[in-house]
Motif scaffolding. Structure first.
Motif, PDB file in Angstrom:
ATOM      1  N   ASN A 146      15.672   8.501   7.488  1.00  0.00           N
ATOM      2  CA  ASN A 146      14.925   9.748   7.713  1.00  0.00           C
ATOM      3  C   ASN A 146      13.428   9.571   7.487  1.00  0.00           C
ATOM      4  O   ASN A 146      12.687  10.554   7.451  1.00  0.00           O
ATOM      5  CB  ASN A 146      15.450  10.848   6.781  1.00  0.00           C
ATOM      6  CG  ASN A 146      16.856  11.269   7.122  1.00  0.00           C
ATOM      7  OD1 ASN A 146      17.302  11.144   8.256  1.00  0.00           O
ATOM      8  ND2 ASN A 146      17.582  11.745   6.125  1.00  0.00           N
ATOM      9  N   ASP A 147      12.999   8.315   7.293  1.00  0.00           N
ATOM     10  CA  ASP A 147      11.586   7.981   7.066  1.00  0.00           C
ATOM     11  C   ASP A 147      11.026   8.708   5.851  1.00  0.00           C
ATOM     12  O   ASP A 147       9.933   9.262   5.876  1.00  0.00           O
ATOM     13  CB  ASP A 147      10.757   8.306   8.322  1.00  0.00           C
ATOM     14  CG  ASP A 147       9.363   7.677   8.255  1.00  0.00           C
ATOM     15  OD1 ASP A 147       9.199   6.649   7.559  1.00  0.00           O
ATOM     16  OD2 ASP A 147       8.438   8.220   8.883  1.00  0.00           O
ATOM     17  N   GLU A 148      11.786   8.692   4.759  1.00  0.00           N
ATOM     18  CA  GLU A 148      11.373   9.376   3.534  1.00  0.00           C
ATOM     19  C   GLU A 148      10.919   8.412   2.448  1.00  0.00           C
ATOM     20  O   GLU A 148      10.636   8.847   1.326  1.00  0.00           O
ATOM     21  CB  GLU A 148      12.537  10.233   3.016  1.00  0.00           C
ATOM     22  CG  GLU A 148      12.904  11.370   3.948  1.00  0.00           C
ATOM     23  CD  GLU A 148      14.185  12.088   3.551  1.00  0.00           C
ATOM     24  OE1 GLU A 148      14.440  13.179   4.088  1.00  0.00           O
ATOM     25  OE2 GLU A 148      14.936  11.545   2.726  1.00  0.00           O
ATOM     26  N   LEU A 149      10.865   7.105   2.761  1.00  0.00           N
ATOM     27  CA  LEU A 149      10.479   6.109   1.766  1.00  0.00           C
ATOM     28  C   LEU A 149       9.410   5.179   2.334  1.00  0.00           C
ATOM     29  O   LEU A 149       9.313   5.014   3.552  1.00  0.00           O
ATOM     30  CB  LEU A 149      11.697   5.263   1.347  1.00  0.00           C
ATOM     31  CG  LEU A 149      12.811   5.957   0.578  1.00  0.00           C
ATOM     32  CD1 LEU A 149      13.989   5.011   0.418  1.00  0.00           C
ATOM     33  CD2 LEU A 149      12.329   6.433  -0.780  1.00  0.00           C
ATOM     34  N   PRO A 150       8.618   4.550   1.459  1.00  0.00           N
ATOM     35  CA  PRO A 150       7.750   3.472   1.944  1.00  0.00           C
ATOM     36  C   PRO A 150       8.614   2.341   2.518  1.00  0.00           C
ATOM     37  O   PRO A 150       9.729   2.116   2.045  1.00  0.00           O
ATOM     38  CB  PRO A 150       7.014   3.018   0.671  1.00  0.00           C
ATOM     39  CG  PRO A 150       7.145   4.162  -0.285  1.00  0.00           C
ATOM     40  CD  PRO A 150       8.436   4.824   0.021  1.00  0.00           C
ATOM     41  N   PHE A 151       8.111   1.668   3.522  1.00  0.00           N
ATOM     42  CA  PHE A 151       8.841   0.573   4.179  1.00  0.00           C
ATOM     43  C   PHE A 151      10.191   1.051   4.730  1.00  0.00           C
ATOM     44  O   PHE A 151      11.193   0.341   4.684  1.00  0.00           O
ATOM     45  CB  PHE A 151       9.059  -0.596   3.215  1.00  0.00           C
ATOM     46  CG  PHE A 151       7.807  -1.084   2.542  1.00  0.00           C
ATOM     47  CD1 PHE A 151       6.848  -1.803   3.250  1.00  0.00           C
ATOM     48  CD2 PHE A 151       7.579  -0.800   1.202  1.00  0.00           C
ATOM     49  CE1 PHE A 151       5.684  -2.239   2.630  1.00  0.00           C
ATOM     50  CE2 PHE A 151       6.413  -1.224   0.576  1.00  0.00           C
ATOM     51  CZ  PHE A 151       5.463  -1.948   1.286  1.00  0.00           C
ATOM     52  N   GLY A 260       7.978   9.481  -8.118  1.00  0.00           N
ATOM     53  CA  GLY A 260       8.269   9.672  -6.705  1.00  0.00           C
ATOM     54  C   GLY A 260       7.490  10.803  -6.061  1.00  0.00           C
ATOM     55  O   GLY A 260       7.417  10.891  -4.828  1.00  0.00           O
ATOM     56  N   ILE A 261       6.877  11.677  -6.875  1.00  0.00           N
ATOM     57  CA  ILE A 261       6.159  12.829  -6.325  1.00  0.00           C
ATOM     58  C   ILE A 261       4.971  12.400  -5.455  1.00  0.00           C
ATOM     59  O   ILE A 261       4.833  12.889  -4.325  1.00  0.00           O
ATOM     60  CB  ILE A 261       5.712  13.780  -7.453  1.00  0.00           C
ATOM     61  CG1 ILE A 261       6.946  14.393  -8.133  1.00  0.00           C
ATOM     62  CG2 ILE A 261       4.802  14.878  -6.912  1.00  0.00           C
ATOM     63  CD1 ILE A 261       6.627  15.253  -9.343  1.00  0.00           C
ATOM     64  N   PRO A 262       4.091  11.500  -5.929  1.00  0.00           N
ATOM     65  CA  PRO A 262       2.994  11.078  -5.048  1.00  0.00           C
ATOM     66  C   PRO A 262       3.484  10.386  -3.778  1.00  0.00           C
ATOM     67  O   PRO A 262       2.880  10.545  -2.715  1.00  0.00           O
ATOM     68  CB  PRO A 262       2.174  10.122  -5.925  1.00  0.00           C
ATOM     69  CG  PRO A 262       3.056   9.751  -7.057  1.00  0.00           C
ATOM     70  CD  PRO A 262       3.963  10.911  -7.277  1.00  0.00           C
ATOM     71  N   VAL A 263       4.585   9.643  -3.888  1.00  0.00           N
ATOM     72  CA  VAL A 263       5.167   9.018  -2.681  1.00  0.00           C
ATOM     73  C   VAL A 263       5.577  10.083  -1.690  1.00  0.00           C
ATOM     74  O   VAL A 263       5.319   9.995  -0.490  1.00  0.00           O
ATOM     75  CB  VAL A 263       6.367   8.127  -3.066  1.00  0.00           C
ATOM     76  CG1 VAL A 263       7.011   7.526  -1.813  1.00  0.00           C
ATOM     77  CG2 VAL A 263       5.952   7.026  -4.022  1.00  0.00           C
ATOM     78  N   LEU A 265       4.452  13.193  -1.459  1.00  0.00           N
ATOM     79  CA  LEU A 265       3.275  13.872  -0.918  1.00  0.00           C
ATOM     80  C   LEU A 265       2.573  13.041   0.147  1.00  0.00           C
ATOM     81  O   LEU A 265       2.119  13.563   1.182  1.00  0.00           O
ATOM     82  CB  LEU A 265       2.298  14.206  -2.046  1.00  0.00           C
ATOM     83  CG  LEU A 265       2.796  15.228  -3.080  1.00  0.00           C
ATOM     84  CD1 LEU A 265       1.808  15.366  -4.227  1.00  0.00           C
ATOM     85  CD2 LEU A 265       3.056  16.576  -2.411  1.00  0.00           C
ATOM     86  N   ILE A 266       2.503  11.736  -0.077  1.00  0.00           N
ATOM     87  CA  ILE A 266       1.883  10.839   0.916  1.00  0.00           C
ATOM     88  C   ILE A 266       2.685  10.835   2.201  1.00  0.00           C
ATOM     89  O   ILE A 266       2.117  10.910   3.319  1.00  0.00           O
ATOM     90  CB  ILE A 266       1.749   9.419   0.346  1.00  0.00           C
ATOM     91  CG1 ILE A 266       0.710   9.400  -0.784  1.00  0.00           C
ATOM     92  CG2 ILE A 266       1.357   8.428   1.429  1.00  0.00           C
ATOM     93  CD1 ILE A 266       0.703   8.112  -1.576  1.00  0.00           C
ATOM     94  N   LYS A 267       4.024  10.789   2.080  1.00  0.00           N
ATOM     95  CA  LYS A 267       4.867  10.796   3.285  1.00  0.00           C
ATOM     96  C   LYS A 267       4.738  12.119   4.032  1.00  0.00           C
ATOM     97  O   LYS A 267       4.724  12.151   5.266  1.00  0.00           O
ATOM     98  CB  LYS A 267       6.332  10.548   2.890  1.00  0.00           C
ATOM     99  CG  LYS A 267       6.624   9.171   2.307  1.00  0.00           C
ATOM    100  CD  LYS A 267       6.329   8.047   3.276  1.00  0.00           C
ATOM    101  CE  LYS A 267       7.302   8.003   4.421  1.00  0.00           C
ATOM    102  NZ  LYS A 267       7.095   6.826   5.294  1.00  0.00           N
ATOM    103  N   CYS A 268       4.648  13.238   3.296  1.00  0.00           N
ATOM    104  CA  CYS A 268       4.483  14.541   3.930  1.00  0.00           C
ATOM    105  C   CYS A 268       3.146  14.625   4.671  1.00  0.00           C
ATOM    106  O   CYS A 268       3.074  15.184   5.767  1.00  0.00           O
ATOM    107  CB  CYS A 268       4.567  15.653   2.894  1.00  0.00           C
ATOM    108  SG  CYS A 268       6.228  15.951   2.269  1.00  0.00           S
ATOM    109  N   LYS A 269       2.112  14.072   4.067  1.00  0.00           N
ATOM    110  CA  LYS A 269       0.790  14.105   4.670  1.00  0.00           C
ATOM    111  C   LYS A 269       0.770  13.321   5.971  1.00  0.00           C
ATOM    112  O   LYS A 269       0.163  13.728   6.960  1.00  0.00           O
ATOM    113  CB  LYS A 269      -0.238  13.535   3.692  1.00  0.00           C
ATOM    114  CG  LYS A 269      -1.678  13.733   4.121  1.00  0.00           C
ATOM    115  CD  LYS A 269      -2.640  13.253   3.035  1.00  0.00           C
ATOM    116  CE  LYS A 269      -4.100  13.473   3.470  1.00  0.00           C
ATOM    117  NZ  LYS A 269      -5.030  13.000   2.423  1.00  0.00           N
ATOM    118  N   LYS A 270       1.495  12.189   5.996  1.00  0.00           N
ATOM    119  CA  LYS A 270       1.555  11.384   7.212  1.00  0.00           C
ATOM    120  C   LYS A 270       2.367  12.063   8.303  1.00  0.00           C
ATOM    121  O   LYS A 270       2.168  11.807   9.476  1.00  0.00           O
ATOM    122  CB  LYS A 270       2.163  10.005   6.878  1.00  0.00           C
ATOM    123  CG  LYS A 270       1.204   9.103   6.104  1.00  0.00           C
ATOM    124  CD  LYS A 270       1.839   7.721   5.903  1.00  0.00           C
ATOM    125  CE  LYS A 270       0.888   6.777   5.176  1.00  0.00           C
ATOM    126  NZ  LYS A 270       1.470   5.444   4.980  1.00  0.00           N
TER     127      LYS A 270
END
Length: 270
Positions: A146-151, A260-263, A265-270
Motif C-alpha cells: 500500500n506504499d505506507e513504508l520507506p522502500f 513511526g509518526i514522522p515516517v 507524515l512524510i509518506k502522507c506529504k508525498k
C-alpha cells in the motif's frame, strides 16, 4: 501427554488444597502481573489472521483455527498445570517458579525426563518461530504493497517462484536478530506487551466503527456487542496492569511506536 497422564493418575501431593505463603499481600495488580507473564502462550490467535489472504476459504477456516486452536491450547495448559499440582507441593512450586515443570519431569521420569522436557520446549520454540516468520513479514509486506513504508517497492517484492515476501521476511528477521543480541530476551517480551495490547484494544473498538459505517464484511461477530466489549475490558486490564508494574517499559514502547509518526507524515506529504 506424559506430564498430564502421570500427574493426574499417580500424583499424591494435591497442591490444590494447599497454601503457599508469600511475603506480600495478594492484590489486583499482582494478579494482573501474573496474567502478563502468560500472555505470549496465547498470542498465536492474532497471527493466523495475518495469513488470511493466503488461506483458501478464510471465512470458514479462520474462525475454526482461532476457536479450536485457543481452546486446545487452553485445555492442554490446564491439564498440564493440574498434573504438576498433583505431584509437586504448593510451597515447592512457589519456590521453584518456572523450574517447577522441569522438577516434575525429573521426579516422574528421572534425569532423562528433565532432558526430554527441555527438548520438547526447544521444539515448541522452533514451532513458534516458524509461525512468526510466516506471519510477521506479512504485515510489513501488506503495508509496503500500500506504499505506507520507506522502500515500499523493495519490501513488497514477492519471490517469483514461491510467491513469498522475501525482502520483508529478511528485513523482519534482521531487525529481530539485532534486538535479540542487544537487549535481554525477557525484557524484550515485557516491552512489547503494552504496544501489542494497545493496538488490540484499538482493533476491538474498530468493530464498533465498522458496524456504524455498515461496512459489508465477510466475517461475522458472534454475540455482538458483548464480544468486543469483553475483549476491550480484558485489553484495558492488561494495559493498566502494565502501567502499574512497568512504567519505564511502557514509555519505551510508546517511544518506539512514536518513531513511526514522522515516517507516516512524510509518506502522507508525498
Amino acid at each position: 501427554a506424559a506430564i498430564i497422564i502421570f500427574g493426574l493418575l499417580f500424583g499424591k501431593a494435591n497442591a490444590f488444597n494447599q497454601v503457599a505463603t508469600t511475603s506480600g499481600s495478594v492484590t489486583l495488580n499482582g494478579f494482573g502481573m501474573a496474567i502478563l507473564a502468560t500472555l505470549f502462550a496465547y498470542d498465536g490467535w492474532v497471527l493466523i489472521a495475518n495469513m488470511g489472504g493466503e488461506i483458501k476459504n478464510p471465512q470458514k477456516l479462520l474462525p475454526k483455527a482461532i476457536v479450536f486452536g485457543i481452546g486446545l491450547v487452553l485445555i492442554i495448559y490446564m491439564l498440564v498445570t493440574a498434573g504438576i499440582f498433583r505431584v509437586v507441593p504448593a510451597s515447592l512450586i512457589h519456590r521453584l517458579g518456572d523450574q517447577a515443570a522441569a522438577h516434575f519431569a525429573t521426579i516422574a521420569f528421572g534425569q532423562v525426563g528433565g532432558k526430554l522436557l527441555n527438548i520438547g520446549i526447544i521444539i515448541s520454540i522452533a514451532g513458534c518461530i516458524n509461525g512468526k516468520v510466516m506471519t510477521f513479514p506479512r504485515i510489513m509486506y501488506a503495508m509496503a504493497k500500500n506504499d505506507e513504508l520507506p522502500f515500499s517497492k523493495q519490501l513488497a517484492y514477492l519471490n517469483k517462484r514461491m510467491r513469498t515476501p522475501m525482502v520483508a521476511t529478511l528485513t523482519v528477521c534482521s531487525i529481530a536478530a539485532l534486538m535479540a543480541v542487544t537487549v535481554d530476551a525477557d525484557r524484550l517480551s515485557e516491552l512489547c506487551i503494552f504496544t501489542i495490547y494497545l493496538f488490540y484494544v484499538l482493533a476491538f473498538f474498530g468493530l464498533f466503527k465498522l458496524r456504524r459505517l455498515k461496512t459489508v464484511s465477510p466475517f461475522r461477530v458472534p454475540l455482538y456487542p458483548f464480544t468486543p466489549i469483553v475483549a476491550i475490558l480484558g485489553g484495558v486490564f492488561v494495559l493498566v496492569s502494565e502501567l502499574n508494574s512497568d512504567l519505564t517499559g511502557v514509555l519505551a514502547s510508546i517511544f518506539f511506536v512514536a518513531l513511526g509518526i514522522p515516517v507516516y507524515l512524510i509518506k502522507c506529504k508525498k
